[in-house]
Design an enzyme around this catalytic site. Sequence first.
Site, mmCIF file in Angstrom:
data_model
loop_
_atom_site.group_PDB
_atom_site.id
_atom_site.type_symbol
_atom_site.label_atom_id
_atom_site.label_comp_id
_atom_site.label_asym_id
_atom_site.label_seq_id
_atom_site.Cartn_x
_atom_site.Cartn_y
_atom_site.Cartn_z
ATOM 1 N N HIS A 1 0.853 -36.250 34.606
ATOM 2 C CA HIS A 1 -0.056 -35.120 34.418
ATOM 3 C C HIS A 1 -1.425 -35.589 33.923
ATOM 4 C CE1 HIS A 1 2.131 -31.339 35.165
ATOM 5 N NE2 HIS A 1 3.203 -32.069 34.910
ATOM 6 N N ASP B 1 9.200 -12.136 49.702
ATOM 7 C CA ASP B 1 8.714 -11.315 48.595
ATOM 8 C C ASP B 1 8.648 -12.206 47.357
ATOM 9 O OD1 ASP B 1 8.359 -9.548 46.458
ATOM 10 O OD2 ASP B 1 9.603 -7.997 47.380
ATOM 11 N N LYS C 1 14.563 -7.868 41.479
ATOM 12 C CA LYS C 1 13.341 -8.469 40.928
ATOM 13 C C LYS C 1 13.327 -8.551 39.400
ATOM 14 C CE LYS C 1 10.944 -6.884 44.981
ATOM 15 N NZ LYS C 1 10.046 -5.923 45.569
#
Length: 184
Positions: free
Chosen positions: A179, A91, A15
Amino acid sequence: GGKVLAVSGNGCGDKKPSGRNFTRGRGKRVNAECLLPPSVVSSVLKSTPARMSSLCSRKCHVGSAVAGSLGGFNAHTANVVAAAFVATGQDAAHVVEGSQAITVMEVCEETGGLYVSLTLPCLPTATVGGGTSLPCQSGLVKGMGVDARGLACAVAGACLGGEISLVAALAEGRLVEAHMKLNR
């Protein structure tokens, strides 16, 4: 005797961005590639193989190197990995490893098309345990009918599509316009 203070001493790079994970892999190592004919690049992506190849090189390779990226030589794989991980009960903290990817776009000399390659050297995926048992996530994973390796390949395919789409939009100056139009 010694006293165990932790299960992991962080040597695994779990991680967190890690050169070791990038070079040696962690989880699944997957590649996705395609060859887009020039007509598809023109009619669907509204760009050219040369412009997309040039933009990819400048953004994904030079820009990432200037930023000191630790394996993140891509346009935005983290966005796609994050969406896929949340949807399938992975996860979410492992998005860090999933963002360590290399995108390559080159003009194919033989066809004039755009060759696109994406390598994700450390994509930790699972189809059992953790969030994969939640009702929505479990239904999606079961509906896909894949094992952990197949899930990693599906994520890589989605990332490849995301890289192609974003690079085309950037190469043609359409990202800001989109956008603004969608108010994002």
